[in-house]
Design a protein around this motif. Structure first.
Motif, PDB file in Angstrom:
ATOM      1  N   HIS A 189     -10.673  17.087  26.150  1.00  0.00           N
ATOM      2  CA  HIS A 189     -11.803  16.490  25.425  1.00  0.00           C
ATOM      3  C   HIS A 189     -12.558  15.528  26.343  1.00  0.00           C
ATOM      4  O   HIS A 189     -13.797  15.536  26.398  1.00  0.00           O
ATOM      5  CB  HIS A 189     -11.266  15.763  24.197  1.00  0.00           C
ATOM      6  N   ARG A 190     -11.806  14.718  27.082  1.00  0.00           N
ATOM      7  CA  ARG A 190     -12.411  13.747  28.001  1.00  0.00           C
ATOM      8  C   ARG A 190     -13.237  14.434  29.089  1.00  0.00           C
ATOM      9  O   ARG A 190     -14.277  13.908  29.514  1.00  0.00           O
ATOM     10  CB  ARG A 190     -11.290  12.913  28.639  1.00  0.00           C
ATOM     11  N   LEU A 191     -12.779  15.624  29.506  1.00  0.00           N
ATOM     12  CA  LEU A 191     -13.500  16.355  30.558  1.00  0.00           C
ATOM     13  C   LEU A 191     -14.679  17.152  30.013  1.00  0.00           C
ATOM     14  O   LEU A 191     -15.357  17.849  30.753  1.00  0.00           O
ATOM     15  CB  LEU A 191     -12.528  17.283  31.312  1.00  0.00           C
ATOM     16  N   GLY A 192     -14.894  17.088  28.700  1.00  0.00           N
ATOM     17  CA  GLY A 192     -16.102  17.698  28.142  1.00  0.00           C
ATOM     18  C   GLY A 192     -15.904  19.026  27.463  1.00  0.00           C
ATOM     19  O   GLY A 192     -16.896  19.697  27.122  1.00  0.00           O
ATOM     20  N   ALA A 193     -14.641  19.435  27.246  1.00  0.00           N
ATOM     21  CA  ALA A 193     -14.416  20.720  26.568  1.00  0.00           C
ATOM     22  C   ALA A 193     -15.089  20.700  25.201  1.00  0.00           C
ATOM     23  O   ALA A 193     -15.092  19.691  24.500  1.00  0.00           O
ATOM     24  CB  ALA A 193     -12.916  20.970  26.413  1.00  0.00           C
ATOM     25  N   GLU A 194     -15.665  21.856  24.831  1.00  0.00           N
ATOM     26  CA  GLU A 194     -16.402  21.934  23.575  1.00  0.00           C
ATOM     27  C   GLU A 194     -15.493  22.406  22.448  1.00  0.00           C
ATOM     28  O   GLU A 194     -15.573  21.936  21.328  1.00  0.00           O
ATOM     29  CB  GLU A 194     -17.544  22.939  23.766  1.00  0.00           C
ATOM     30  N   ARG A 195     -14.623  23.340  22.808  1.00  0.00           N
ATOM     31  CA  ARG A 195     -13.732  23.907  21.803  1.00  0.00           C
ATOM     32  C   ARG A 195     -12.300  23.819  22.321  1.00  0.00           C
ATOM     33  O   ARG A 195     -12.020  24.250  23.447  1.00  0.00           O
ATOM     34  CB  ARG A 195     -14.123  25.362  21.573  1.00  0.00           C
ATOM     35  N   ILE A 196     -11.417  23.239  21.530  1.00  0.00           N
ATOM     36  CA  ILE A 196     -10.027  23.068  21.960  1.00  0.00           C
ATOM     37  C   ILE A 196      -9.103  23.619  20.886  1.00  0.00           C
ATOM     38  O   ILE A 196      -9.004  23.066  19.783  1.00  0.00           O
ATOM     39  CB  ILE A 196      -9.700  21.582  22.241  1.00  0.00           C
ATOM     40  N   LEU A 197      -8.443  24.736  21.207  1.00  0.00           N
ATOM     41  CA  LEU A 197      -7.480  25.346  20.289  1.00  0.00           C
ATOM     42  C   LEU A 197      -6.099  24.785  20.605  1.00  0.00           C
ATOM     43  O   LEU A 197      -5.637  24.871  21.755  1.00  0.00           O
ATOM     44  CB  LEU A 197      -7.450  26.873  20.469  1.00  0.00           C
ATOM     45  N   LEU A 198      -5.458  24.207  19.607  1.00  0.00           N
ATOM     46  CA  LEU A 198      -4.113  23.662  19.806  1.00  0.00           C
ATOM     47  C   LEU A 198      -3.110  24.601  19.154  1.00  0.00           C
ATOM     48  O   LEU A 198      -3.179  24.856  17.948  1.00  0.00           O
ATOM     49  CB  LEU A 198      -4.013  22.256  19.204  1.00  0.00           C
ATOM     50  N   LEU A 199      -2.179  25.128  19.971  1.00  0.00           N
ATOM     51  CA  LEU A 199      -1.125  25.987  19.435  1.00  0.00           C
ATOM     52  C   LEU A 199       0.099  25.126  19.141  1.00  0.00           C
ATOM     53  O   LEU A 199       0.762  24.643  20.066  1.00  0.00           O
ATOM     54  CB  LEU A 199      -0.773  27.107  20.430  1.00  0.00           C
ATOM     55  N   GLY A 200       0.363  24.903  17.865  1.00  0.00           N
ATOM     56  CA  GLY A 200       1.493  24.061  17.478  1.00  0.00           C
ATOM     57  C   GLY A 200       1.667  24.118  15.979  1.00  0.00           C
ATOM     58  O   GLY A 200       0.790  24.601  15.264  1.00  0.00           O
ATOM     59  N   ARG A 201       2.811  23.631  15.511  1.00  0.00           N
ATOM     60  CA  ARG A 201       3.139  23.857  14.101  1.00  0.00           C
ATOM     61  C   ARG A 201       3.528  22.598  13.344  1.00  0.00           C
ATOM     62  O   ARG A 201       3.681  22.635  12.144  1.00  0.00           O
ATOM     63  CB  ARG A 201       4.312  24.830  13.993  1.00  0.00           C
ATOM     64  N   HIS A 202       3.764  21.510  14.057  1.00  0.00           N
ATOM     65  CA  HIS A 202       4.305  20.333  13.381  1.00  0.00           C
ATOM     66  C   HIS A 202       3.162  19.461  12.869  1.00  0.00           C
ATOM     67  O   HIS A 202       2.336  18.999  13.650  1.00  0.00           O
ATOM     68  CB  HIS A 202       5.192  19.542  14.341  1.00  0.00           C
ATOM     69  N   GLU A 203       3.153  19.244  11.563  1.00  0.00           N
ATOM     70  CA  GLU A 203       1.990  18.614  10.941  1.00  0.00           C
ATOM     71  C   GLU A 203       1.651  17.245  11.509  1.00  0.00           C
ATOM     72  O   GLU A 203       0.490  16.915  11.720  1.00  0.00           O
ATOM     73  CB  GLU A 203       2.203  18.511   9.429  1.00  0.00           C
ATOM     74  N   ASP A 204       2.700  16.429  11.762  1.00  0.00           N
ATOM     75  CA  ASP A 204       2.437  15.089  12.292  1.00  0.00           C
ATOM     76  C   ASP A 204       1.796  15.177  13.677  1.00  0.00           C
ATOM     77  O   ASP A 204       0.894  14.415  14.022  1.00  0.00           O
ATOM     78  CB  ASP A 204       3.743  14.270  12.326  1.00  0.00           C
ATOM     79  N   ARG A 205       2.246  16.149  14.468  1.00  0.00           N
ATOM     80  CA  ARG A 205       1.715  16.304  15.828  1.00  0.00           C
ATOM     81  C   ARG A 205       0.291  16.868  15.798  1.00  0.00           C
ATOM     82  O   ARG A 205      -0.572  16.452  16.571  1.00  0.00           O
ATOM     83  CB  ARG A 205       2.635  17.228  16.632  1.00  0.00           C
TER      84      ARG A 205
END
Ligand SMILES: [Zn+2]
Length: 346
Positions: A189-205
Motif C-alpha cells: 500500500h505504501r509503495l502505491g499498489a492499487e489493488r491488494i488481494l490478501l490470501l488468509g482466513r483468520h478474521e482478526d488478521r
C-alpha cells in the motif's frame, strides 16, 4: 538480568543470565525497552526434544536505550533510543555496502553462538555503528511498538514488496496473514499498489489487513483460492505476488496465481517446501522469483522516517502484550494462534 531461555520443545523459561558488558571496542550495551516474539521463534519452540547445544537465549527483535558504548563507536551514544535489526552487521563490508546486510562477513543473529537474545533485559550489540539505528524519540514514546516492527516484520514485508516489483498502480496478491504478510500488505500500500488481494482466513488478521490496505480477501484454500484469485483478476492472474509463508502449498498457490510475466517476491522461510518449484511452468509463463531473508537494516532509515511522520503505523500486528516474566504464556498464545504477535515488556 532476566532473559527468556529456550530449553527445548514447548519449553521456554525466564531465567537469570549474566549482565551483558562490552567485549570489543565496537560493541554497545543496550537496555531493552521492548521486544517481541516472532513466528520464526515458534519453529525451535515446537521442535521436540532438547535444544541443540543445550539451553540458550532466544529472540531477535528488540529496541532499547544505549547504556554503554565501546571506544570505537561513533554513531550511537548512551541515552539514545535505538532499533536493532534481527541480524547484526558491520555496515562496511562489500555485502553491507551492496545492501545485503544479512550476508555481512562479520554478521550474526541474536541468541546464537553465545550472543544475547533479544528477549531479555539487556543485550550486548556487536558492531554497534553498523547495526543500530537511532530513533529520535523518548524512551516512553507511544510509537515504540510501531518502531519495533522495523526490527523484522515491517522490513521483511517491505522486502517482499520490493522483490515482487510492487509500484504505483500495481495489482498485488499477498499470501499469508501472519505478521509478515500483514506488514507486506502495508508495504505494498505504501509503495502505491492499487489493488491488494490478501490470501488468509483468520478474521482478526484479515481485519488488520483491511486496515493496512487490503482491497480483497481470499479466504479459500488450495485450488479454490487459485480459482478465486483468477476470478477476481478476469482470468489474468496477478503481476506481483508476495509469498509470506514458506510452505509447499503457499508456493504452489504463488506460482499458480502469478500472471504471465509476473514476479513472485518471497520472504517466507522455506521451512515446509517439499517438492520445490515447477520450473517448467515458470519457464512457459515467464514467472520470475526473487527474495530471501530481508536485509532490514538497509530499509530501516526510510521506514523509520515514515513511522515518525505518521505515514505508516504497523503497530496493530501486536495484539497481545505480556511482561517479560510472562513470556512462556506469550509463546503459548502465539503457538495456539490466539495472538498474531506478542509484545514483551521487560
Ligand atoms: Zn558487513
Amino acid at each position: 538480568m532476566r532473559a527468556v531461555v529456550h530449553h527445548g520443545g514447548f519449553d521456554v523459561r525466564v531465567e537469570h543470565r549474566a549482565d551483558p558488558s562490552l567485549r570489543e571496542p565496537t560493541d554497545a550495551v543496550v537496555r531493552v525497552l521492548l521486544s517481541c516474539i516472532c513466528g520464526s521463534d515458534l519453529w525451535p519452540y515446537r521442535r521436540p526434544g532438547e535444544r541443540d547445544g543445550g539451553p540458550g537465549p532466544i529472540g531477535h527483535e528488540f529496541l532499547g536505550v544505549v547504556e554503554e558504548v565501546g571506544a570505537d563507536v561513533v554513531t550511537v551514544r548512551p541515552g539514545d533510543v535505538v532499533i536493532a535489526p534481527f541480524v547484526w552487521s558491520d555496515g562496511t563490508c562489500p555485502h553491507c555496502l551492496a545492501g545485503v546486510h544479512t550476508s555481512c562477513v562479520h554478521g550474526g543473529i541474536w541468541g546464537r553462538d553465545g550472543a544475547d537474545g533479544g528477549q531479555g533485559e539487556a543485550v550486548r550489540v556487536p558492531w554497534a555503528d553498523g547495526t543500530l539505528v537511532v530513533a529520535p524519540v523518548a524512551p516512553d514514546d507511544e510509537r515504540l511498538p510501531a518502531l519495533l516492527t522495523l526490527s523484522d516484520v515491517m522490513g521483511t514485508g517491505h522486502h517482499a514488496a520490493l522483490a515482487a516489483g510492487v509500484g504505483p498502480g500495481s495489482t498485488v496478491a499477498v499470501i499469508g496473514d501472519g505478521a509478515v504478510g500483514l506488514c507486506g500488505v502495508l508495504a505494498a500500500h505504501r509503495l502505491g499498489a492499487e489493488r491488494i488481494l490478501l490470501l488468509g482466513r483468520h478474521e482478526d488478521r484479515i481485519a488488520v489487513g483491511r486496515g493496512f490496505g487490503a482491497t480483497d480477501v481470499v479466504a479459500e484454500r488450495g485450488d479454490d483460492a487459485v480459482a478465486r484469485v483468477l476470478e477476481l483478476t478476469d482470468g489474468l492472474g496477478v503481476a506481483h505476488v508476495m509469498e509470506c509463508v514458506g510452505m509447499q502449498s503457499s508456493w504452489d498457490a504463488a506460482i499458480a496465481i502469478a500472471r504471465p510475466g509476473g514476479t513472485v517476491g518471497y520472504v517466507g522461510v522455506p521451512a515446509g517446501v517439499t517438492t520445490g518449484l515447477p520450473l517448467g511452468t515458470m519457464f512457459g509463463r515467464n514467472v520470475a522469483v526473487r527474495g530471501g531473508v530481508a536485509p532490514v537494516r538497509a530499509y530501516l532509515p526510510e521506514l523509520l522516517a515514515d513511522v515518525l511522520a505518521g505515514v505508516i503505523d504497523p503497530s496493530p500486528v501486536f495484539d497481545l502484550e505480556r511482561s517479560l516474566g510472562d513470556a512462556p504464556a506469550g509463546y503459548a498464545a502465539m503457538d495456539e494462534r490466539r495472538a498474531i504477535k506478542v509484545l514483551l515488556r521487560p
